[in-house]
Design a protein around this motif. Sequence first.
Motif, PDB file in Angstrom:
ATOM      1  N   ALA A 123      -0.749 -31.710 -59.959  1.00  0.00           N
ATOM      2  CA  ALA A 123       0.477 -31.217 -59.326  1.00  0.00           C
ATOM      3  C   ALA A 123       0.406 -31.373 -57.808  1.00  0.00           C
ATOM      4  O   ALA A 123       1.401 -31.731 -57.160  1.00  0.00           O
ATOM      5  CB  ALA A 123       0.710 -29.756 -59.702  1.00  0.00           C
ATOM      6  N   ILE A 124      -0.765 -31.132 -57.241  1.00  0.00           N
ATOM      7  CA  ILE A 124      -0.945 -31.269 -55.790  1.00  0.00           C
ATOM      8  C   ILE A 124      -0.887 -32.747 -55.379  1.00  0.00           C
ATOM      9  O   ILE A 124      -0.219 -33.113 -54.403  1.00  0.00           O
ATOM     10  CB  ILE A 124      -2.272 -30.619 -55.359  1.00  0.00           C
ATOM     11  CG1 ILE A 124      -2.184 -29.092 -55.521  1.00  0.00           C
ATOM     12  CG2 ILE A 124      -2.626 -30.990 -53.920  1.00  0.00           C
ATOM     13  CD1 ILE A 124      -3.504 -28.385 -55.371  1.00  0.00           C
ATOM     14  N   ALA A 125      -1.574 -33.587 -56.138  1.00  0.00           N
ATOM     15  CA  ALA A 125      -1.612 -35.021 -55.810  1.00  0.00           C
ATOM     16  C   ALA A 125      -0.221 -35.637 -55.845  1.00  0.00           C
ATOM     17  O   ALA A 125       0.098 -36.531 -55.046  1.00  0.00           O
ATOM     18  CB  ALA A 125      -2.540 -35.752 -56.771  1.00  0.00           C
ATOM     19  N   PRO A 131      -4.101 -38.047 -48.112  1.00  0.00           N
ATOM     20  CA  PRO A 131      -5.198 -38.157 -49.069  1.00  0.00           C
ATOM     21  C   PRO A 131      -5.842 -36.793 -49.321  1.00  0.00           C
ATOM     22  O   PRO A 131      -5.826 -35.913 -48.450  1.00  0.00           O
ATOM     23  CB  PRO A 131      -6.181 -39.108 -48.379  1.00  0.00           C
ATOM     24  CG  PRO A 131      -5.366 -39.836 -47.370  1.00  0.00           C
ATOM     25  CD  PRO A 131      -4.309 -38.890 -46.923  1.00  0.00           C
ATOM     26  N   ILE A 132      -6.407 -36.642 -50.505  1.00  0.00           N
ATOM     27  CA  ILE A 132      -6.981 -35.363 -50.914  1.00  0.00           C
ATOM     28  C   ILE A 132      -8.479 -35.508 -51.161  1.00  0.00           C
ATOM     29  O   ILE A 132      -8.928 -36.433 -51.847  1.00  0.00           O
ATOM     30  CB  ILE A 132      -6.308 -34.846 -52.203  1.00  0.00           C
ATOM     31  CG1 ILE A 132      -4.809 -34.592 -51.953  1.00  0.00           C
ATOM     32  CG2 ILE A 132      -6.989 -33.574 -52.714  1.00  0.00           C
ATOM     33  CD1 ILE A 132      -4.019 -34.436 -53.229  1.00  0.00           C
ATOM     34  N   ALA A 154     -10.022 -38.839 -60.043  1.00  0.00           N
ATOM     35  CA  ALA A 154     -10.234 -39.975 -59.141  1.00  0.00           C
ATOM     36  C   ALA A 154      -9.601 -41.246 -59.696  1.00  0.00           C
ATOM     37  O   ALA A 154      -9.040 -42.057 -58.944  1.00  0.00           O
ATOM     38  CB  ALA A 154     -11.727 -40.190 -58.928  1.00  0.00           C
ATOM     39  N   LYS A 155      -9.678 -41.427 -60.996  1.00  0.00           N
ATOM     40  CA  LYS A 155      -9.117 -42.631 -61.621  1.00  0.00           C
ATOM     41  C   LYS A 155      -7.605 -42.567 -61.772  1.00  0.00           C
ATOM     42  O   LYS A 155      -6.927 -43.601 -61.716  1.00  0.00           O
ATOM     43  CB  LYS A 155      -9.771 -42.852 -62.985  1.00  0.00           C
ATOM     44  CG  LYS A 155     -11.236 -43.278 -62.902  1.00  0.00           C
ATOM     45  CD  LYS A 155     -11.844 -43.458 -64.281  1.00  0.00           C
ATOM     46  CE  LYS A 155     -13.283 -43.964 -64.185  1.00  0.00           C
ATOM     47  NZ  LYS A 155     -13.914 -44.092 -65.532  1.00  0.00           N
ATOM     48  N   ILE A 160      -6.332 -39.200 -54.390  1.00  0.00           N
ATOM     49  CA  ILE A 160      -7.525 -38.364 -54.500  1.00  0.00           C
ATOM     50  C   ILE A 160      -8.711 -39.271 -54.201  1.00  0.00           C
ATOM     51  O   ILE A 160      -9.103 -40.099 -55.017  1.00  0.00           O
ATOM     52  CB  ILE A 160      -7.647 -37.693 -55.878  1.00  0.00           C
ATOM     53  CG1 ILE A 160      -6.495 -36.687 -56.065  1.00  0.00           C
ATOM     54  CG2 ILE A 160      -8.996 -36.987 -56.032  1.00  0.00           C
ATOM     55  CD1 ILE A 160      -6.497 -35.959 -57.398  1.00  0.00           C
ATOM     56  N   ILE A 161      -9.232 -39.136 -52.984  1.00  0.00           N
ATOM     57  CA  ILE A 161     -10.156 -40.149 -52.458  1.00  0.00           C
ATOM     58  C   ILE A 161     -11.617 -39.726 -52.468  1.00  0.00           C
ATOM     59  O   ILE A 161     -12.505 -40.548 -52.276  1.00  0.00           O
ATOM     60  CB  ILE A 161      -9.773 -40.532 -51.020  1.00  0.00           C
ATOM     61  CG1 ILE A 161      -9.872 -39.315 -50.084  1.00  0.00           C
ATOM     62  CG2 ILE A 161      -8.388 -41.175 -50.983  1.00  0.00           C
ATOM     63  CD1 ILE A 161      -9.869 -39.652 -48.610  1.00  0.00           C
TER      64      ILE A 161
END
Length: 294
Positions: A123-125, A131-132, A154-155, A160-161
């Motif tokens: 939900a955040i991404a 970038p997170i 990540a995938k 999401i880095i």
Amino acid sequence: MTKFIGTGVALITPFKKDLSIDFEALKRLVEYNIDNGTEYLVISGTTGESVTVTADEKKELIKFISQVNKGRLPLVLGIGGNNTMSVINEIKTTDLSEIDALLSVSPYYSKPTQEGIYQHFKAIAQISPKPIILYNVPGRTSSNMLPETTIRLAKDFENIIAVKEAGNNVHQYLELLRTKPDDFLVISGDDDLALGIALAGGSGVISVIGQALPKEFSEMIRLGIAGKAKEAYEIHFDLMPMTRLIFSENNPAGIKAVLEALKISESCVRLPLVEATDKLKIEIKKALKDLGKS
């Protein structure tokens, strides 16, 4: 995201004796880190006493640090919590123009399942303009984000880095390094394990002690990332006593005692934390002297 390879520091929030924010001390701290090799700065993490800093104070901190930094180092901002909608609202209503990435802690207290953790970060991404960096710290959240959940996130989400892993669990670090996508960063959140993780293929550290000893700590991590174990461990062994001391009572009381001894800021913390004891302050001063810092 090469800007987050190396040493980031989880900045304290310096307080005056009346527990208001000491902006002059904060300026000294930021300049000290910029001048001595820190690669990026983290605002409003655990070490910044984020849970006792008000929303208005947090906005002031972001604005002030951005003004002092003047774009010289990347800035990471902590925005996290256990109310997903509140986290989303804070991201949407915060001026992120000077921020390079968000550091978001895995939900605490509620003890969600792994699926709950995944859905929280999904939900955040989906709404984040930055970038997170995920933040897993089981000792504070009472919930461990397992490697398979981290790697799944990540995938599934390009923004999401990285993960700041702070479980003090070597096996979990290695599992993350073994299974991560090539461009995903595994960042140590454990100062005592940071060098070993860098040597194993990690991307560096978000450090507590690094802000007090930025020259030495950041050089150690650079050597570790370069695979120069012998040279790196020479620094690591020198720093071990201090690294142990700053966490012996609580964080950030320990690091604030170090910064007080270095005449950068006061050692004041906000309740429910209490200042480092006189005994610890004496031990810290001795450790600094042993490092040639007195």
